[in-house]
Design an enzyme around this catalytic site. Structure first.
Site, PDB file in Angstrom:
ATOM      1  N   GLY A 119      70.733  41.022  75.700  1.00 36.61           N
ATOM      2  CA  GLY A 119      70.714  39.712  75.048  1.00 36.61           C
ATOM      3  C   GLY A 119      69.360  39.474  74.404  1.00 36.61           C
ATOM      4  O   GLY A 119      68.374  40.141  74.741  1.00 36.61           O
TER       5      GLY A 119
ATOM      6  N   TYR B 277      68.548  43.107  78.871  1.00 36.14           N
ATOM      7  CA  TYR B 277      68.365  41.745  79.391  1.00 36.14           C
ATOM      8  C   TYR B 277      68.992  41.633  80.778  1.00 36.14           C
ATOM      9  O   TYR B 277      68.463  40.968  81.665  1.00 36.14           O
ATOM     10  CB  TYR B 277      69.005  40.736  78.438  1.00 36.14           C
ATOM     11  CG  TYR B 277      68.913  39.296  78.893  1.00 36.14           C
ATOM     12  CD1 TYR B 277      67.820  38.503  78.552  1.00 36.14           C
ATOM     13  CD2 TYR B 277      69.924  38.723  79.677  1.00 36.14           C
ATOM     14  CE1 TYR B 277      67.724  37.185  78.973  1.00 36.14           C
ATOM     15  CE2 TYR B 277      69.845  37.411  80.108  1.00 36.14           C
ATOM     16  CZ  TYR B 277      68.744  36.642  79.757  1.00 36.14           C
ATOM     17  OH  TYR B 277      68.659  35.339  80.181  1.00 36.14           O
TER      18      TYR B 277
ATOM     19  N   LYS C 134      90.678  49.751  68.715  1.00 37.39           N
ATOM     20  CA  LYS C 134      91.461  50.386  67.648  1.00 37.39           C
ATOM     21  C   LYS C 134      92.067  51.724  68.066  1.00 37.39           C
ATOM     22  O   LYS C 134      93.253  51.986  67.821  1.00 37.39           O
ATOM     23  CB  LYS C 134      90.577  50.578  66.414  1.00 37.39           C
ATOM     24  CG  LYS C 134      91.267  51.286  65.245  1.00 37.39           C
ATOM     25  CD  LYS C 134      92.358  50.427  64.609  1.00 37.39           C
ATOM     26  CE  LYS C 134      91.737  49.346  63.753  1.00 37.39           C
ATOM     27  NZ  LYS C 134      92.771  48.599  62.987  1.00 37.39           N
TER      28      LYS C 134
END
Length: 513
Positions: A55, A83, A369
């Protein structure tokens, strides 16, 4: 359905979906959840492991995203990344500070191969770093398991509590042995066996759709692309003639594509589907007139999709459910919890506030996908359809920079057709993740014959990718690019310049807008 699950807690990192994708490559089901999820919700999911994402914030700031310290007392293995590693250290009594020297990009990291996370890895490995803060002091009970010359705690672990952390990103392909590290966490730390398979997904999804829909009527948004095609076949196997597929030709399709979709799914096609084609080209051109902002274009196109479906539903009679081919990257890139909205997808962020259906069904919502393609093969859909080039719901509307006009659509259709034809002739098509032509909003001076021109520039795009979460620009042979350029400039009226896009994802997206 009981299945082993790993949760990814999203703290705003750009790679949150990629972490989930990598875990699924281990055949372990994984979901991304916002960091605000409650401990009770986590317990209810009975996860085998939890991964904290990276983050952009600093953990020592009061406004930075955080979670309860009690999460580490649940007995569930936790892996903190970037993070997430700093947050683990901060919450458990360690010290996180601004780094004297920031690290970005490829970095040589020395690792302790006796640690379970690095079992089978090299003692020195190339990893992907992206941080301005660092763990200055690890919490009590932890030991340092990796370091760099400027980062004293590039990884740490507390094996007795099954807590692990890496300052670098094992999920990106730039970390050479990152997949091995994630496999070690998923299998050796979390004890997963890898039971997430497409055959079981197809079987259970069809059964759950039967139960959910019952005798209701279903309207399916069919674009002819991979996602909507797989969704349509799933529904046809679940509810048969209760399903009506509506194909909206919005005038933003590739050359000849409307007719090709009708040939495959229409009355004379291979599938027993109620098929309706709506030719709405002029309606879309009018709605998009004067609009140049990408997000606004997406929302207009998405909103019109729903309006058209509502109109068709009224002609059919009462319709209970709308089916869409939304996939997991659509959901995440449209914003999950506190994640940044990368772009609104027409079937996620582009939905109007009021939709005239009982419920929207998205059977592929949790698939990436390549998982959708595997599901398509399991369903018996022909390989050439399953591996068709990806095409966004908003179509050429996001491959035309600036205002969309009928003239511009024809330009990009012709240029794209030439590009795809030459790539196929060169035998490159099966090895490329995605490739297409886009129309820039740039016009420049050129000379053709004895005449001065002032025409558009076409941009060619081709990427190599396995998951569509990250991508690298493909190195198309120069002779192929030359041939494509010559043909486009000579055959497509209004174009006098052709460019090739060398940008990867990140920092770009695969599509242009």
């Amino acid at each position: 359905m009981d299945r082993e699950t790993v949760i990814v807690l999203d703290f705003g990192g750009q790679y949150n979906q990629l972490i989930a994708r990598r875990v699924r490559e281990c055949n372990v089901y994984c979901e991304v959840k916002p960091y605000t999820i409650s401990l009770d919700e986590i317990k209810a999911m009975k996860p085998k492991g939890i991964i904290f994402t990276g983050g952009p914030n600093s953990v020592y700031e009061d406004t930075s995203p955080s979670c309860s310290r009690e999460i580490f007392e649940l007995g569930i293995p936790v892996l903190g990344i970037c993070y997430g590693s700093q947050l683990m250290a901060h919450l458990l009594g360690g010290t996180v500070k601004t780094a004297p020297v920031s690290e970005y990009g490829h970095t040589k990291v020395s690792v302790d191969t006796t640690d379970i996370l690095f079992e089978g890895a090299s003692s020195e490995s190339i990893c992907w770093m992206s941080h301005t803060d660092y763990i200055a002091q690890v919490p009590e009970g932890f030991r340092i398991t990796a370091h760099t010359p400027v980062c004293p705690a590039a990884a740490m672990s507390f094996p007795e509590k099954k807590l692990y952390a890496t300052q670098f990103h094992p999920e990106v392909m730039h970390t050479r042995e990152g997949m091995k590290m994630l496999e070690n966490f998923v299998f050796n730390v979390c004890g997963c066996i890898g039971d997430w398979k497409m055959d079981s997904f197809v079987e259970t999804t069809i059964q759950s759709l039967k139960e959910k829909i019952g005798s209701g009527k279903v309207l399916c948004a069919l674009s002819g692309g991979v996602d909507s095609s797989v969704a349509a076949v799933l529904l046809s196997k679940a509810v048969g003639k209760q399903l009506t597929c509506v194909f909206v030709d919005h005038g933003l399709l590739r050359k000849n594509e409307g007719d090709e979709v009708e040939k495959v799914f229409g009355p004379n096609g291979a599938y027993e589907l109620n098929f309706i084609r709506v030719n709405a080209q002029q309606r879309y051109y009018e709605k998009l007139k004067g609009v140049t902002e990408p997000e606004e274009k997406r929302k207009i196109i998405g909103s019109e999709f729903i309006r058209v479906f509502e109109e068709e539903a009224k002609k059919i009679g009462a319709v209970d459910f709308l089916v869409q081919g939304t996939i997991y990257p659509d959901v995440i890139e449209s914003g999950l919890g506190k994640s940044a909205v990368i772009k609104s997808h027409h079937n996620v962020g582009g939905l109007p506030d009021v939709v005239d259906f009982k419920e929207i069904i998205e059977p592929l919502r949790m698939l990436f996908k390549d998982e959708v393609r595997k599901a398509g093969l399991e369903l018996g859909i022909p390989k050439y359809l399953v591996f068709r080039q990806p095409f966004p719901g908003p179509g050429l509307g996001i491959r035309i920079i600036g205002e969309v006009t009928e003239e511009k659509v024809k330009i990009v259709q012709e240029a794209d057709y030439i590009y795809r034809e030459e790539v196929a002739k060169a035998g490159l098509d099966e090895n490329l993740g995605q490739y297409f032509a886009a129309l820039t909003n740039m016009r420049s001076v050129g000379v053709m014959g004895d005449f001065r021109t002032y025409d558009y520039a076409i941009a060619l795009r081709a990427v190599n990718t396995s998951d569509f979460m990250t991508a690298e620009a493909a190195q198309i042979p120069w002779e192929v690019l030359q041939k494509v350029t010559n043909r486009i400039v000579n055959e497509v009226k209004g174009v006098n310049r052709v460019l090739y896009d060398c940008t990867g994802k990140p920092p770009g997206t695969i599509e242009f807008e």
